[in-house]
Design a protein around this motif. Structure first.
Motif, mmCIF file in Angstrom:
data_model
loop_
_atom_site.group_PDB
_atom_site.id
_atom_site.type_symbol
_atom_site.label_atom_id
_atom_site.label_comp_id
_atom_site.label_asym_id
_atom_site.label_seq_id
_atom_site.Cartn_x
_atom_site.Cartn_y
_atom_site.Cartn_z
ATOM 1 N N ASN A 677 0.811 -1.227 0.000
ATOM 2 C CA ASN A 677 0.000 0.000 0.000
ATOM 3 C C ASN A 677 0.845 1.279 0.000
ATOM 4 N N SER A 679 1.732 4.856 -0.835
ATOM 5 C CA SER A 679 0.907 6.021 -1.184
ATOM 6 C C SER A 679 1.812 7.196 -1.542
ATOM 7 N N VAL A 680 1.558 7.757 -2.731
ATOM 8 C CA VAL A 680 2.331 8.895 -3.236
ATOM 9 C C VAL A 680 1.343 9.857 -3.886
ATOM 10 N N ASP A 682 -0.292 12.454 -6.538
ATOM 11 C CA ASP A 682 -0.132 12.531 -7.999
ATOM 12 C C ASP A 682 0.686 13.751 -8.401
ATOM 13 N N SER A 743 8.430 14.614 -13.998
ATOM 14 C CA SER A 743 7.958 13.354 -13.418
ATOM 15 C C SER A 743 9.080 12.654 -12.646
ATOM 16 N N GLU A 745 9.877 8.954 -10.054
ATOM 17 C CA GLU A 745 9.410 7.656 -9.552
ATOM 18 C C GLU A 745 9.837 7.489 -8.099
ATOM 19 N N THR A 747 9.681 4.912 -4.620
ATOM 20 C CA THR A 747 9.431 3.566 -4.101
ATOM 21 C C THR A 747 9.963 3.468 -2.684
ATOM 22 N N SER A 751 8.850 -2.172 -2.890
ATOM 23 C CA SER A 751 7.497 -1.976 -3.404
ATOM 24 C C SER A 751 7.547 -1.521 -4.862
ATOM 25 N N GLN A 752 6.436 -1.666 -5.540
ATOM 26 C CA GLN A 752 6.366 -1.219 -6.926
ATOM 27 C C GLN A 752 6.353 0.305 -6.972
ATOM 28 N N ALA A 753 7.129 0.894 -7.859
ATOM 29 C CA ALA A 753 7.290 2.345 -7.927
ATOM 30 C C ALA A 753 5.991 3.036 -8.331
ATOM 31 N N LYS A 754 5.827 4.273 -7.813
ATOM 32 C CA LYS A 754 4.705 5.123 -8.224
ATOM 33 C C LYS A 754 5.251 6.476 -8.642
ATOM 34 N N GLY A 755 4.527 7.122 -9.549
ATOM 35 C CA GLY A 755 4.999 8.381 -10.083
ATOM 36 C C GLY A 755 4.384 9.586 -9.404
#
Length: 852
Positions: A677, A679-680, A682, A743, A745, A747, A751-755
């Protein structure tokens, strides 16, 4: 004159220079058996020097050797080489007790025999040894006509380090009792006399511990800086009362060894500390069966915490301690303050007469019934003359009474002598030898560093020479960090009477406290080596703690020692074996940590791991007592996770498992802390604070933890340690800001990276930490106004920074900052008269009431 005659004359002159005189530069070297360590001797224009290398990298460069004598020319120049002798030794021996059951002694040796080229033709031999574990050298002054009795005024041994390395060092002086705090600085910052041992980090893969071995009939040695730029130090001997004489001796005479233990990691210095023992003579005692190391308890902690008062050693109280010791298989007791003068008058003790509050005969008989023997307290307060007068009679009585040993303290001035001049060093040795004749072991307090004589006289079991637990009862010096420096520096030299075992670290009714959790106190019994390790806690506190069972079992001497983790001043893990059981201790500084403990050192088969870990809410200042106890079946393939609270620790006992154990105990599964989970946001603005978070869950069956790392575009930005109870889930978050628009990234761990999209923002200047700092002398009325400024925008920008005093602009400076960078500005201002002044820079202001 013919050409032939000139040629012959030249050849003869060359021969005289290299044999009968001295060549400009003659070199001899010796390598360690594995070829990694080398020590070179150089005779440069008749003066002796040496170099030390590890894997061809210089550690010590062109360092001089020799002496200055009171009556006679210095023994440091004008030499030629008479002879060189080489030999090798490869053998093993068994110590009476120690950190390992067998010690290998493997070295190559070079002896360089020197003689002066001019009268009086005195001779001096230099003995160099190269071990895989380091180097050692000493001076030997052979019996000779022209040098019989002599007085050394200085030993000119130097250590010129090849770089400005990091050192862990303790300031010292001629009257030091080795109880100062440790500093960590570059070598060039050492401007004081320094006690040895000193531990030095050359680089991430090379560490050195500098000390001495076999200190007999000589003065204790410190190091003194000569040149900070050249990282140059010299041996500084503790003088006799006149301040000039250092050593009085006759030939033949050998100096102590100057020793450098060398390792490719910090923990190797601990694993290789036996090098100091190898440089001492074998045991001279014919019968050592009476020397039985083991745990020790007594009323000592009650004195220091003021819980008992000056007459703690009463018949009733000592009996309670005997009962406590007997219940827990502790066969040794020290009754400090047992004498007629008690704890209050140290310098005029009567070492054969008990106080009116203690029936000595009764407690001796009571102890004998319960299998508890006594270590006799002999505090001198520095009054060595009183000790000498009484000593022979006292130890005869102690042997008659059935005591097993003595503890001699020097807590006071030994004037006219310094604590550790040649006279006092020799007095230590006389005490140890006489004690051995009466089957008594010896501990010294307010002592100098160990130098390995426990090999020769194994009844010399321990000494203090450390800022130990007592400092926690009346100062803030014995910090959590200090406790994790000691294993890598002081304890490398030999046994350390630190006195652990406090089960109430908060110390009731005391403003001071022990900077340790209880789990860390357990770990100390493994990490700190002392064959007569104390259990200093109050019996009621010890027995109220279920984790005290670890102390019931832990031995005090070992058959093997391994350092599994280690960073000086930060953390350590040591595993030690006694028989077929292993014990593991881990300690950290004030920071929480997660350490991996691979059990690959175990033999084949299954073991029961008794694990004592800081509870989830443990903290060395806020909640030091709680300890979780878990038992699992493990084998050599397992990796135990040590989750350490701030100022915490973990202790493990590993015992071969029986069939019944395997039925009852669960199999250990390495705790896995899963990240989920993430959280980043947008979008954010450049330089704007925002939160990144994730959930972490402990999937294991005991307290665990994980270092949580935050990455932005693959680069590590921040990290923190999170501890979790079994099956516990926590949310972990980081507050960050980004400056480059566009942009990115993000992480956390794996965990899977979020942008996140960062919106551009013009240069924006943030003002922080306005400081007002008076400077100069009283009357100068000068003050520095200090401000930190940061560009939180995404573009480079300029800012005119103004200083206001009482609303008026008095100064200004223009700065240019790249995005995300900071700069500190300092304004200098002179105040004209007394009064209240308001200083303002940007949006920050502070007032000061100026009275100078």
């Amino acid at each position: 004159m013919s050409k032939r005659f000139n040629l012959m004359l030249g050849v003869m002159l060359l021969l005289w220079m290299t044999v009968g005189g001295f060549a400009s530069n003659v070199s001899e070297g010796v390598n360690s058996p594995n070829g990694k360590v080398r020590i070179d001797f150089i005779l440069k224009n008749g003066s002796p020097y040496y170099n030390v290398f590890y894997e061809n990298k210089p550690i010590i460069q062109d360092s001089s050797l020799g002496f200055h004598l009171k009556d006679g020319k210095p023994l440091c120049k004008g030499f030629k080489i008479l002879d060189t002798i080489r030999n090798s030794v490869n053998e093993a021996w068994k110590p009476i007790w120690g950190e390992r059951d067998v010690i290998k002694d493997h070295y190559n040796q070079l002896i360089v025999k020197l003689e002066e080229v001019k009268p009086p033709y005195r001779q001096m031999n230099l003995v160099f040894r190269a071990y895989n574990e380091g180097i050692a050298f000493r001076y030997v002054l052979p019996r000779q006509k022209n040098l019989d009795d002599f007085i050394i005024t200085s030993e000119d041994t130097q250590f010129r380090f090849a770089g400005n390395y990091t050192a862990w060092w303790q300031p010292g002086n001629y009257d030091s009792v080795y109880e100062e705090s440790y500093n960590v600085t570059p070598l060039e910052k050492i401007l004081l006399k320094v006690n040895m041992p000193v531990t030095i980090k050359v680089n991430e893969h090379l560490y050195v511990c500098l000390t001495e071995a076999a200190l007999t009939d000589y003065a204790d040695a410190l190091l003194s800086p000569i040149s900070s730029k050249e990282h140059l130090f010299k041996i500084d001997l503790v003088p006799w009362p006149d301040g000039v004489i250092k050593v009085i001796a006759s030939t033949p005479h050998s100096t102590p060894w100057r020793v450098m233990i060398i390792g490719n990691r910090a923990g190797a210095l601990i694993e290789q500390d036996y090098l100091i023992l190898n440089l001492n003579e074998p045991c001279v005692l014919k019968d050592t069966s009476w020397i039985k190391p083991g745990k020790l308890t007594g009323v000592w902690w009650g004195y220091h915490t003021r819980r008992y008062g000056p007459w703690a050693a009463t018949t009733e109280r000592v009996k309670k301690f005997i009962d406590f010791a007997s219940r827990h298989g502790i066969h040794k007791l020290i009754v400090e303050g047992w004498t007629a003068e008690g704890w209050s008058c140290w310098s005029n003790q009567n070492f054969t007469t008990p106080s009116e509050y203690l029936d000595l005969r009764e407690i001796m008989n009571y102890g004998k019934k319960h299998g508890v023997r006594f270590l006799m307290w002999m505090e001198t307060g520095g009054n060595y003359e009183s000790l000498i007068r009484q000593f022979d009679k006292a130890i005869e009585l102690y042997e008659k009474w059935g005591a097993f040993g003595i503890m001699v303290g020097w807590a006071g001035s030994t004037k006219p002598h310094n604590h550790h001049d040649q006279f006092m060093v020799n007095l230590y040795h006389k005490i140890v030898k006489k004690a051995a004749a009466h089957h008594l072991t010896v501990i010294f307090h307010e002592a100098y560093k160990p130098t390995g004589l426990r090999r020769t006289y194994p009844n010399w079991v321990s000494r203090e020479a450390v800022q130990g637990m007592e400092y926690s009862a009346w100062s803030w010096e014995n910090t959590a960090k200090h406790m994790v420096i000691l294993p890598f520096v002081r304890n490398v030299a030999g046994p350390m009477n630190y006195t652990p075992g406090v089960f109430d670290p908060a110390i009731k009714g005391n403003i001071h406290r022990v900077e340790s959790t209880v789990a860390r106190q357990l770990a100390m019994y493994v990490v700190y080596f002392d064959p007569q390790q104390r259990v200093v806690g109050f019996p009621e506190n010890c027995e109220a703690a279920p984790s005290f069972e670890f102390i019931d079992h832990v031995p005090t001497t070992w058959d093997d020692t391994k350092v599994l983790n280690g960073k000086i001043g930060d953390y350590i893990t040591i595993a030690r074996r006694e028989g077929n059981e292993w014990y593991v201790g881990s300690m950290t500084d004030k920071n929480a940590r997660v350490l991996e403990i691979p059990l690959s050192f175990l033999d084949a088969g299954q073991y029961v791991a008794h694990i004592y870990t800081d509870s989830i809410d443990a903290h060395y200042l806020k909640n030091p007592k709680p300890v979780d106890i878990n038992r699992f079946i493990v084998d050599s393939h397992d990796v135990i996770i040590a989750s350490l609270a701030p100022g915490g620790g973990q202790a493990i006992r590993l015992v071969p498992a029986t069939a019944e154990d395997i039925k009852k105990c669960p199999v250990y599964k390495q705790p896995i802390c899963e990240i989920s989970n993430l959280s980043v946001p947008d979008k954010v603005k450049a330089g704007e604070l925002f939160t990144v978070g994730a959930e972490i869950k402990n999937m294991g069956s005991m307290v665990s933890g994980r270092e949580i790392n935050l990455y932005v575009d693959g680069k590590l930005i921040d990290s923190k340690v999170v501890r979790l109870a079994s099956e516990e889930k926590k949310r972990v978050s980081f507050i960050i800001r980004l400056y480059r628009h566009g942009s990115h990234e993000i992480t956390i761990c794996d965990s899977q990276a979020k942008g996140v999209a960062v919106k551009a923002r013009p240069a924006t200047f943030e003002y922080n930490k306005l400081i007002l700092y008076p400077v100069g002398n009283i009357g100068d009325n000068l003050i520095d106004v200090i401000i930190d400024i940061k560009n939180t925008g995404s573009y480079k920008g300029n800012e005119l920074v103004k200083l206001y005093v009482n609303g008026k602009t008095v100064d200004s400076k223009e700065i240019t900052l790249e995005p995300g960078t900071s700069k500190r500005l300092i304004f200098h201002y002179k105040i004209e008269k007394k009064g209240i002044y308001e200083f303002k820079v940007g949006n920050l202001s502070r007032k000061i009431n100026w009275r100078w």
